[in-house]
Each structure stands twice: as C-alpha cells, then as structure tokens.
Design a protein around this motif. Structure first.
Motif, PDB file in Angstrom:
ATOM      1  N   GLU A 162     -30.361 -96.286  27.986  1.00  0.00           N
ATOM      2  CA  GLU A 162     -29.242 -95.491  27.505  1.00  0.00           C
ATOM      3  C   GLU A 162     -29.652 -94.030  27.419  1.00  0.00           C
ATOM      4  OE1 GLU A 162     -27.267 -98.796  24.472  1.00  0.00           O
ATOM      5  OE2 GLU A 162     -28.556 -97.203  23.665  1.00  0.00           O
ATOM      6  N   VAL A 163     -28.654 -93.165  27.467  1.00  0.00           N
ATOM      7  CA  VAL A 163     -28.871 -91.740  27.250  1.00  0.00           C
ATOM      8  C   VAL A 163     -28.506 -91.437  25.799  1.00  0.00           C
ATOM      9  CG1 VAL A 163     -28.257 -89.404  27.953  1.00  0.00           C
ATOM     10  CG2 VAL A 163     -28.310 -91.244  29.650  1.00  0.00           C
ATOM     11  N   PRO A 164     -29.426 -90.908  24.991  1.00  0.00           N
ATOM     12  CA  PRO A 164     -29.147 -90.676  23.568  1.00  0.00           C
ATOM     13  C   PRO A 164     -28.245 -89.477  23.342  1.00  0.00           C
ATOM     14  CG  PRO A 164     -31.343 -89.894  24.095  1.00  0.00           C
ATOM     15  CD  PRO A 164     -30.817 -90.551  25.349  1.00  0.00           C
ATOM     16  N   MET A 165     -26.977 -89.655  23.680  1.00  0.00           N
ATOM     17  CA  MET A 165     -25.994 -88.600  23.504  1.00  0.00           C
ATOM     18  C   MET A 165     -24.619 -89.235  23.334  1.00  0.00           C
ATOM     19  SD  MET A 165     -25.728 -87.143  27.463  1.00  0.00           S
ATOM     20  CE  MET A 165     -24.506 -85.894  27.051  1.00  0.00           C
ATOM     21  N   GLY A 166     -23.659 -88.477  22.869  1.00  0.00           N
ATOM     22  CA  GLY A 166     -22.282 -88.935  22.764  1.00  0.00           C
ATOM     23  C   GLY A 166     -22.138 -90.131  21.849  1.00  0.00           C
ATOM     24  N   ASP A 167     -21.398 -91.144  22.322  1.00  0.00           N
ATOM     25  CA  ASP A 167     -21.128 -92.322  21.511  1.00  0.00           C
ATOM     26  C   ASP A 167     -22.227 -93.367  21.604  1.00  0.00           C
ATOM     27  OD1 ASP A 167     -18.701 -91.223  20.781  1.00  0.00           O
ATOM     28  OD2 ASP A 167     -17.627 -92.126  22.463  1.00  0.00           O
ATOM     29  N   VAL A 168     -23.247 -93.137  22.414  1.00  0.00           N
ATOM     30  CA  VAL A 168     -24.282 -94.147  22.619  1.00  0.00           C
ATOM     31  C   VAL A 168     -25.179 -94.262  21.391  1.00  0.00           C
ATOM     32  CG1 VAL A 168     -26.268 -94.784  24.026  1.00  0.00           C
ATOM     33  CG2 VAL A 168     -24.225 -93.864  25.107  1.00  0.00           C
TER      34      VAL A 168
END
Length: 344
Positions: free
Chosen positions: A127-133
């Motif tokens: 996952e990319v640790p940004m936004g809703d993640v």
C-alpha cells in the motif's frame, strides 16, 4: 532516482517501471520535491499522478533498510513487514549516511547499514501510505512514533531526494519468497550480499566470504562463522497452494515460479492457486494481525494505526508505523484465519 520524459522508460526493467515526473518550466524538480514534503499537497492531482508511476509489479525488487538488531531478527525468522521501498528508487543510495533516512528504528547512523531485499509476490501486498489507505499515520504525535514522521504524500521525508515509499498491506507480515537477500552497506559504497533465503530448507545460506565477515561482528547473537542459520517460525503468515483437491505449504519465487514446498526437487509441483494465510482478530474493536499466541496471550499488530486506536489498546511503537501489543487471548473477537488470494 527520478526519471523524466518518455525516453526514460526505454530499456528499463518492466518489473520496475521508473518514477516519472512531467517537469517543465513552471514545474521544476525543486517544486516537485517541495510538494512531496507537504501534507497540503496530498490531494494534488499532479503529485498523485507522479506517485502513481512508481508501481509495484509481480517480481519488483523491494527493499527494507535494517539495523543490526533487525538483521538478527530476520535471520531468526522475522518476515517482511512495514515500510519498504522499490530497489530501483534507492539504488543511488549506497552508504550508511545516505541510507540512514530510510531506517525505521529511529537510531543514529551506524558504520554499517543492512537491508532485506526480496521480490514482490503481488501488488496487493503493498500500500501507499497516503489518502484513505493509512490516514491516521501523519497525525500520530511525536511522542508515540519512532523514526521520521509519515508525510501522507506517499514520499519519504528528505531534503533532496524523491523516494516513493510503501508499506506492506495493513502492516501485515508477508511470507518470505525464495532467494530473498540480506545485504550490508559499509562506508565504502559496496553492496555486500550476506545471506540468501532458501525456502525448502527454511533458512539463510551465507554468501559473504572472509573479506566481509567483519560486517557481522556487531550483529547480536549472530556468529560470522556459521554457514547456515535455520529460522524459527516467528510469524503466522504462510503461502498455501492447491494442487487439485489438496492443500500444501507453498513457495513463491516471483515473478513466475509458484510451487509446492518440498525438499525433493521431483515433488516441487507448480500450484494451481495460491493464497497468503494469516490470523486476524479484533481487540477492543480495533483490527489486528495475530502474530504469535499461546494458551493465554497473543501478540497483536495494528492494521490501521491512528492516535485513537493506539491509545485504546495501549500499543507500543516498535519501529516506524508498526504498533504492537500483547492481549489476553480470551478477549479477542472475530478471531480467525484470513486468506488473501493471488491471481496466478
């Protein structure tokens, strides 16, 4: 390292697509780098487009920078988890000083930096640790975190580099794929392969010759003279494959080889399907991975850490973004086995 323009992709590894930025007069390198360091640009479509070019494919080489203690942990059976990077994005960083910004333990620069490098089994593992993640990570207070703060832009904090960061999905343990490597980076700029992982033997085979044995002298509990270090089962994550109606422990050797785990070569049949199997549970309504357990207690890791959930369960930060806690087994709810399927 950042590449720009259509010509940058020519001749590149298709398993490691380059990071692309549409630089122009009004969007300079300095401007892009500044945007990556500010949470205010998290939703900027230009920055999101740049970040999306740093894709993980099946077989992409992933790297996690380690301390000596973390290296010893992986030799004892730890699995890949937490913050990591594509190897192609950090290939220009070769000394302990350069790699120190990627360490997750928050310690000062050491004479030798270590790393775990493995090939991604599937993009769904990251996952990319940004936004809703992982929305709660940037808001965690300084007193409850280790290492650099999480910016929420998908890039690691840096004054001059543009380095896209990833986390294992939900901070889960990932089963170790075949031919993973444990590396050392002394101050000479060399990259030294110390060990390679052999899944059938469930252990690390030493590759470093006498010239590099000194690089292991500061690793706690590790003897530089041991040829082979068998692992213990330090995590619950497993590859499970099916052949016909039968289930087997499986081995992943991305990008193409997925087989039954067997000591004899003749029994290493290709599997028809593959899943990642791990334990999940809720404790005090907070989603957790169950890493270890006995008859009374379980070691848990938060799936989506934020200030409220960390406070609710009294979790401790063990490294950047990784929060764990011990809990009474009887208090867990929705405790069961999760299966994450892969498309072969």
């Amino acid at each position: 390292m950042t590449l720009t323009g259509e010509d940058a992709a020519v001749g590149s590894d298709p398993l490691e697509p380059p990071l692309m930025a549409p630089l122009r007069r009004e969007l300079s390198w300095e401007r892009v780098q500044s945007m990556t360091q500010s949470l205010g640009h998290q939703d900027d479509p230009v920055l999101q487009g740049i970040r999306a070019t740093a894709a993980v494919c099946r077989g992409t080489r992933m790297t996690k920078v380690l301390s000596a203690v973390q290296l010893a942990g992986h030799l004892a059976g730890w699995l890949p988890y937490g913050f990591c990077y594509r190897a192609c994005d950090i290939a220009h960083l070769r000394t302990p000083g350069e790699l120190s910004l990627l360490r997750t333990d928050g310690a000062d620069t050491q004479p030798v930096v270590y790393a775990l490098r493995w090939r991604a089994t599937d993009p769904i593992d990251f996952e990319v640790p940004m936004g809703d993640v992982q929305p709660g990570l940037p808001a965690l207070p300084a007193h409850s975190r280790i290492g650099p703060m999480v910016l929420g832009t998908g890039f690691t904090p840096s004054t001059g580099d543009l380095i896209p960061e990833f986390v294992t999905a939900g901070f889960a343990d990932l089963p170790m794929p075949a031919n993973a490597q444990l590396l050392a980076y002394p101050g000479t700029g060399d990259e030294v392969v110390l060990y390679t992982y052999q899944p059938e033997q469930h252990g690390w085979l030493r590759l470093a010759g006498p010239r590099w044995r000194h690089l292991l002298e500061g690793v706690p509990g590790v003897s530089p003279d041991r040829e082979y270090l068998p692992c213990t089962d330090a995590g619950s994550a497993r590859f499970i494959g099916r052949v016909g109606d039968h289930e087997y422990q499986a081995v992943a050797d991305p990008p193409e080889d997925f087989r039954v785990r067997a000591l004899t070569r003749a029994a290493r049949y290709p599997v028809h399907s593959l899943v990642r199997r791990a334990e999940r549970a809720l404790w005090r309504t907070v989603p957790m991975w169950v890493l270890q357990r006995d008859e009374n207690w379980a070691r848990l890791r938060l799936v989506r850490p934020d200030a409220d959930s960390v406070s609710a369960v009294g979790a401790r930060c063990y490294e950047r973004g990784v929060y764990e806690v011990w809990a009474p087994l009887r208090e867990l709810t929705d405790h069961g086995i999760a299966e994450i399927p892969y498309q072969l």
